[in-house]
Scaffold this active site. Structure first.
Site, PDB file in Angstrom:
ATOM      1  N   GLU A  67       0.825  -1.211   0.000  1.00 30.06           N
ATOM      2  CA  GLU A  67       0.000   0.000   0.000  1.00 30.06           C
ATOM      3  C   GLU A  67       0.859   1.261   0.000  1.00 30.06           C
ATOM      4  O   GLU A  67       1.839   1.359   0.729  1.00 30.06           O
ATOM      5  CB  GLU A  67      -0.928   0.010   1.233  1.00 30.06           C
ATOM      6  CG  GLU A  67      -1.917  -1.140   1.273  1.00 30.06           C
ATOM      7  CD  GLU A  67      -2.961  -1.093   0.146  1.00 30.06           C
ATOM      8  OE1 GLU A  67      -3.074  -0.048  -0.523  1.00 30.06           O
ATOM      9  OE2 GLU A  67      -3.645  -2.115  -0.048  1.00 30.06           O
TER      10      GLU A  67
ATOM     11  N   ARG B 207     -17.844  -0.216   5.507  1.00 24.44           N
ATOM     12  CA  ARG B 207     -18.859  -0.907   4.699  1.00 24.44           C
ATOM     13  C   ARG B 207     -19.654  -1.879   5.555  1.00 24.44           C
ATOM     14  O   ARG B 207     -20.830  -2.141   5.323  1.00 24.44           O
ATOM     15  CB  ARG B 207     -18.116  -1.640   3.572  1.00 24.44           C
ATOM     16  CG  ARG B 207     -18.903  -2.516   2.655  1.00 24.44           C
ATOM     17  CD  ARG B 207     -17.964  -3.171   1.620  1.00 24.44           C
ATOM     18  NE  ARG B 207     -16.868  -3.940   2.231  1.00 24.44           N
ATOM     19  CZ  ARG B 207     -16.962  -5.211   2.633  1.00 24.44           C
ATOM     20  NH1 ARG B 207     -18.095  -5.866   2.491  1.00 24.44           N
ATOM     21  NH2 ARG B 207     -15.922  -5.816   3.170  1.00 24.44           N
TER      22      ARG B 207
ATOM     23  N   CYS C 243      -8.108  -1.597   8.395  1.00 26.30           N
ATOM     24  CA  CYS C 243      -6.733  -1.666   7.873  1.00 26.30           C
ATOM     25  C   CYS C 243      -6.190  -0.281   7.581  1.00 26.30           C
ATOM     26  O   CYS C 243      -5.074   0.063   7.980  1.00 26.30           O
ATOM     27  CB  CYS C 243      -6.670  -2.515   6.603  1.00 26.30           C
ATOM     28  SG  CYS C 243      -6.811  -4.267   6.939  1.00 26.30           S
TER      29      CYS C 243
ATOM     30  N   HIS D 258      -1.632  -5.534   1.967  1.00 32.69           N
ATOM     31  CA  HIS D 258      -2.850  -6.356   1.903  1.00 32.69           C
ATOM     32  C   HIS D 258      -2.537  -7.671   1.191  1.00 32.69           C
ATOM     33  O   HIS D 258      -1.847  -7.670   0.157  1.00 32.69           O
ATOM     34  CB  HIS D 258      -3.958  -5.639   1.121  1.00 32.69           C
ATOM     35  CG  HIS D 258      -4.899  -4.860   1.984  1.00 32.69           C
ATOM     36  ND1 HIS D 258      -5.021  -3.496   1.899  1.00 32.69           N
ATOM     37  CD2 HIS D 258      -5.770  -5.269   2.958  1.00 32.69           C
ATOM     38  CE1 HIS D 258      -5.932  -3.086   2.775  1.00 32.69           C
ATOM     39  NE2 HIS D 258      -6.403  -4.141   3.430  1.00 32.69           N
TER      40      HIS D 258
HETATM   41  N1  PCA Z   1      -8.740  -6.547   6.576  1.00 31.36           N
HETATM   42  C1  PCA Z   1      -9.646  -5.457   6.849  1.00 31.36           C
HETATM   43  C2  PCA Z   1      -9.548  -5.219   8.329  1.00 31.36           C
HETATM   44  C3  PCA Z   1      -8.868  -6.407   8.892  1.00 31.36           C
HETATM   45  C4  PCA Z   1      -8.326  -7.127   7.731  1.00 31.36           C
HETATM   46  O1  PCA Z   1      -7.598  -8.117   7.774  1.00 31.36           O
HETATM   47  C5  PCA Z   1      -9.389  -4.208   5.991  1.00 31.36           C
HETATM   48  O2  PCA Z   1      -8.895  -4.348   4.852  1.00 31.36           O
HETATM   49  O3  PCA Z   1      -9.672  -3.100   6.429  1.00 31.36           O
END
Ligand code: PCA
Length: 212
Positions: free
Chosen positions: A80, A90, A143, A165
């Protein structure tokens, strides 16, 4: 001994497993030269995650921090680029809280950039045979909030930090019918990401800019 702090999240939404935690916990205790990886879990709650993160930063005084989360629908390992100062959920978090258009940090800057060498990391992970790219949004859920709080806490310290991610695991994709990546592949991608972040002073610019 330099400490690299990795965090992963507990499961959220309908899931019973979160690959971000499953992957980082397999790297917990890894030693490489003078570097050791510490992996810890964060709750998937707007209230609890930043608090736990801040405790971990105090406890371990790491030289590098990479927070990792599941990105449902992501097809590769996404490094990111930017955290934004907005919570816009959401779905409710694991405590049923669903903020809509609230700031992560009141009066904070609109955004923070990752201080990781994004492109060098993408290239190194790809060189390991694993798909990866730079992503320009970490979303507006827990996140992104953790990413923003991390960069806010590290700003001016010289400690590098960022967020990755990862895609769902194959067993999650069977239910959702979407993309997935095997756990062992995720672990290897994250291991390469850590080593590259530690060993790269400036981001690699040759070979073109765009790796997303
Ligand atoms: N993904 C979520 C929150 C926790 C996770 O593992 C996100 O992308 O915000």
């Amino acid at each position: 001994m330099r400490t690299v702090l990795l965090t992963g999240f507990e499961p959220f939404d309908q899931d019973t497993v979160n690959p971000s935690w499953e992957a980082v916990r397999l790297l917990d205790g890894t030693l490489q030269g003078d570097m050791q990886i510490i992996a810890r879990q964060l709750p998937c709650t707007f209230a609890g995650a930043p608090e736990r993160l801040s405790q971990l930063l105090q406890e371990f005084t790491p030289t590098l921090v990479i927070a990792v989360g599941l990105g449902p629908g992501r097809t590769d390992i996404c490094i990111e680029r930017v955290a934004i100062n907005i919570n816009d959920a959401r779905i409710p978090d694991n405590l049923g809280y669903q903020p809509i258009d609230t700031p992560v940090v009141a009066q904070g800057p609109a955004a923070y950039f990752s201080t990781l060498p994004l492109k060098a990391m993408v290239r190194a992970i790809r060189a390991g045979g694993i798909p990866a790219s730079v992503s320009h949004t970490a979303g507006t859920f827990v996140c992104n909030q953790v990413f923003y709080c991390l960069q806010h806490a590290l700003a001016g310290t010289g400690v590098r930090g960022g967020f990755i991610h990862v895609p769902p695991l194959p067993e999650q994709a069977v239910v959702a019918g979407g993309p997935s990546m095997a756990l062992a592949t995720q672990v290897e991608g994250l291991r390469i990401a850590v080593i590259t972040a530690l060993n790269t002073e400036d981001d690699v610019l040759e070979g073109g800019g765009q790796v997303s």
